[in-house]
Design a protein around this motif. Structure first.
Motif, PDB file in Angstrom:
ATOM      1  N   LEU A 210       0.837  -1.195   0.000  1.00  0.00           N
ATOM      2  CA  LEU A 210       0.000   0.000   0.000  1.00  0.00           C
ATOM      3  C   LEU A 210       0.874   1.247   0.000  1.00  0.00           C
ATOM      4  CD1 LEU A 210      -2.511  -1.042   2.843  1.00  0.00           C
ATOM      5  CD2 LEU A 210      -2.605  -1.633   0.416  1.00  0.00           C
ATOM      6  N   THR A 211       0.387   2.302  -0.642  1.00  0.00           N
ATOM      7  CA  THR A 211       1.082   3.591  -0.640  1.00  0.00           C
ATOM      8  C   THR A 211       0.109   4.663  -0.165  1.00  0.00           C
ATOM      9  OG1 THR A 211       2.444   2.915  -2.538  1.00  0.00           O
ATOM     10  CG2 THR A 211       2.352   5.273  -2.030  1.00  0.00           C
ATOM     11  N   PRO A 212       0.422   5.357   0.938  1.00  0.00           N
ATOM     12  CA  PRO A 212      -0.493   6.402   1.425  1.00  0.00           C
ATOM     13  C   PRO A 212      -0.697   7.499   0.380  1.00  0.00           C
ATOM     14  CG  PRO A 212       1.187   5.884   3.069  1.00  0.00           C
ATOM     15  CD  PRO A 212       1.606   5.207   1.796  1.00  0.00           C
ATOM     16  N   VAL A 213      -1.899   8.030   0.328  1.00  0.00           N
ATOM     17  CA  VAL A 213      -2.214   9.151  -0.564  1.00  0.00           C
ATOM     18  C   VAL A 213      -2.374  10.392   0.305  1.00  0.00           C
ATOM     19  CG1 VAL A 213      -3.862  10.100  -2.222  1.00  0.00           C
ATOM     20  CG2 VAL A 213      -3.314   7.648  -2.261  1.00  0.00           C
ATOM     21  N   VAL A 214      -1.351  11.254   0.273  1.00  0.00           N
ATOM     22  CA  VAL A 214      -1.358  12.471   1.096  1.00  0.00           C
ATOM     23  C   VAL A 214      -1.080  13.660   0.177  1.00  0.00           C
ATOM     24  CG1 VAL A 214      -0.462  13.598   3.165  1.00  0.00           C
ATOM     25  CG2 VAL A 214      -0.387  11.093   2.978  1.00  0.00           C
ATOM     26  N   LYS A 228      -7.588   6.686   0.629  1.00  0.00           N
ATOM     27  CA  LYS A 228      -6.586   6.992   1.659  1.00  0.00           C
ATOM     28  C   LYS A 228      -5.227   6.407   1.288  1.00  0.00           C
ATOM     29  CE  LYS A 228      -9.870   7.246   5.523  1.00  0.00           C
ATOM     30  NZ  LYS A 228     -11.091   7.109   4.703  1.00  0.00           N
ATOM     31  N   TYR A 229      -5.254   5.402   0.426  1.00  0.00           N
ATOM     32  CA  TYR A 229      -4.022   4.757  -0.036  1.00  0.00           C
ATOM     33  C   TYR A 229      -4.321   4.074  -1.366  1.00  0.00           C
ATOM     34  CZ  TYR A 229      -6.554   0.910   2.201  1.00  0.00           C
ATOM     35  OH  TYR A 229      -7.527   0.021   2.579  1.00  0.00           O
ATOM     36  N   THR A 230      -3.270   3.790  -2.120  1.00  0.00           N
ATOM     37  CA  THR A 230      -3.433   2.979  -3.326  1.00  0.00           C
ATOM     38  C   THR A 230      -2.908   1.577  -3.040  1.00  0.00           C
ATOM     39  OG1 THR A 230      -1.292   3.714  -4.197  1.00  0.00           O
ATOM     40  CG2 THR A 230      -3.263   4.907  -4.936  1.00  0.00           C
ATOM     41  N   VAL A 231      -3.447   0.612  -3.768  1.00  0.00           N
ATOM     42  CA  VAL A 231      -3.035  -0.788  -3.644  1.00  0.00           C
ATOM     43  C   VAL A 231      -2.292  -1.159  -4.918  1.00  0.00           C
ATOM     44  CG1 VAL A 231      -3.807  -3.157  -3.269  1.00  0.00           C
ATOM     45  CG2 VAL A 231      -5.108  -1.250  -2.279  1.00  0.00           C
ATOM     46  N   ASP A 232      -1.058  -1.609  -4.775  1.00  0.00           N
ATOM     47  CA  ASP A 232      -0.272  -1.976  -5.956  1.00  0.00           C
ATOM     48  C   ASP A 232      -0.830  -3.224  -6.617  1.00  0.00           C
ATOM     49  OD1 ASP A 232       1.405   0.132  -5.684  1.00  0.00           O
ATOM     50  OD2 ASP A 232       3.111  -1.004  -4.926  1.00  0.00           O
TER      51      ASP A 232
END
Length: 457
Positions: A210-214, A228-232
């Motif tokens: 997961l990568t946070p989306v900020v 809130k985050y993307t899933v690879d």
């Protein structure tokens, strides 16, 4: 990693967006629906609680994200693939695809036709209301994209997949449906065991990142409209991802594997609006479409079937021989390569068609793409993966389809009678008769299966 063309600038976010996830600028009014792991969608029959629970991402494209979900209405909590379309394309251009899928699911799912198992199954369809608008949601049987499941399939398996591909296309044509965009990226592999095992067991084979989306500017990227985050996409982040599925693939044996034709977004049936042919993938574009030698008002079912047959030839070439017949980077290069294979048999109206290449380039492209030269190149390639005894019958098969004159291409029903495709050359019986080629890596992976050593294999 620099900015990706057409994607949201990396500097717009505190955490660098992953290159294995969708474009974050696609979130907003009319765009993607923000999805999080554990989200529940739709309702159970009778309205008693939610039906689908999101477990992982399977993929994404310019108009949709695709997710692995658990069907809580099924007895075994099986996995399904959920395609959530962007709001601005929902309801526009989908009428053909949905009506065809519903027709196949409700009326044309003819078990007597062997190809009925080789077209992806629509299990459910509903609307989803979210912060970015209303979205069409399509629920399919769980199927992994063939381009992701890039294993060293044995010749016997590739030939079986080829036969299933022809069966699936024959099934569509028999029911008056043109696919319209057939190529390897629109093929999937369905492992029938996944219909009867819990989705959580499939999930156990997939890595999760997961990568946070900020966002730096919440006015440009309102948090309420963003995930809130993307899933690879798991096959992107892990080179061994496909190999991790080998135990699941081999559990049911070869009879458990089904190639399925996916993505009917460019399809049409009798009496339906016909999508613009130029929107199809260049890799399998037929010469009449490549040259623009058609009048839209004259494009009909027969035109579409013949274009499908050319695409079938290109796809079988890649599937069976592990080569692309037309690896050109432009329409001009591909047209020259097509003329090379035609070896002088070019329809009169297409002779001398202008291309934006110099004469030496044209001569080189045509000379390097004759049938005899392709055969020689394959056999000379040290990484060649096709038994020599299978090269000639495979080339003879695709040669029936890759004919410039549309009316002379073999019908799918004729290809199904090809003796080599149905029965093989016998070469595989002399060597490996399994699902995968026996290489040191597959032997090691098999040896560590069930011992908790997949990560190190």
């Amino acid at each position: 990693m620099g900015d990706r063309p057409g994607y949201a600038p990396l500097g717009d976010f505190y955490c660098v967006p992953s290159e294995y996830a969708e474009d974050l600028s696609r979130y907003g009014p009319g765009g993607f629906h923000p999805v999080h792991l554990g989200d529940v969608l739709s309702v159970l029959p009778g309205g008693d609680g939610p039906r689908y629970r999101i477990l992982h991402k399977l993929g994404y494209g310019g108009q949709a994200t695709v997710w692995l979900a658990e069907d809580m209405a099924s007895e075994n909590k099986r996995g399904v693939a959920i395609k959530i379309l962007s709001s601005n394309c929902s309801g526009h251009g989908l009428d053909n695809e949905i009506s065809i899928l519903l027709s196949l699911a409700q009326h044309h799912r003819d078990a007597a036709h062997p190809g009925s198992r080789n077209v992806v199954r629509l299990l459910d369809f509903f609307k989803l209301h979210g912060p970015n608008g209303e979205h069409d949601v399509l629920v399919f049987n769980l199927c992994f994209a063939m381009k992701d499941l890039d294993l060293r399939w044995s010749m016997k398996t590739r030939r079986r997949f080829g036969l299933q591909l022809v069966q699936g296309l024959s099934y569509l044509h028999a029911h008056g449906i043109v696919h319209g965009d057939l190529h390897r990226a629109n093929l999937g592999i369905h492992i029938r065991a996944m219909d009867t095992i819990p989705a959580e067991r499939v999930l156990a084979h997939l890595l999760l990142r997961l990568t946070p989306v900020v966002p730096r500017d919440c006015l440009k990227y309102p948090p309420a409209l963003m995930p809130k985050y993307t899933v690879d996409q798991p096959f992107g982040i892990d080179p061994q991802m496909a190999h991790r599925l080998i135990p699941l693939i081999e559990e049911g044996g070869m009879e458990d594997l089904q190639l399925q034709i996916m993505d009917l977004g460019e399809s049409y049936g009798t009496g339906q609006p016909i999508p613009e042919p130029n929107m199809r993938a260049l890799v399998a574009l037929s010469p009449e479409i490549l040259l623009g030698d058609f009048v839209m008002s004259e494009v009909d079912f027969t035109f579409g079937v013949r274009a499908d047959l050319w695409a079938l030839g290109c796809t079988l070439f890649e599937l069976l021989l592990c080569f692309r017949p037309f690896p050109g980077r432009s329409k001009d290069e591909i047209w020259c390569m097509m003329c090379g294979l035609a070896e002088g048999q070019i329809p009169e109206e297409w002779r001398g068609r202008h291309v934006h290449l110099d004469e030496s380039a044209i001569k080189c492209l045509m000379g390097e793409n004759t049938w005899s030269q392709l055969r020689a190149d394959m056999l000379a390639d040290p990484l060649h993966r096709v038994p020599e005894a299978d090269v000639d019958p495979a080339l003879a098969l695709v040669q029936k389809l890759l004919v410039l004159e549309p009316s002379q291409r073999a019908a799918a029903s004729e290809v199904l009678r090809d003796e080599w495709l149905v029965y093989g050359s016998g070469a595989e019986k002399e060597g490996n008769d399994g699902i995968l080629e026996l290489t040191p890596s597959t032997k090691m992976l098999r040896g560590t299966a069930g011992k908790g050593q997949w990560e190190s294999a």
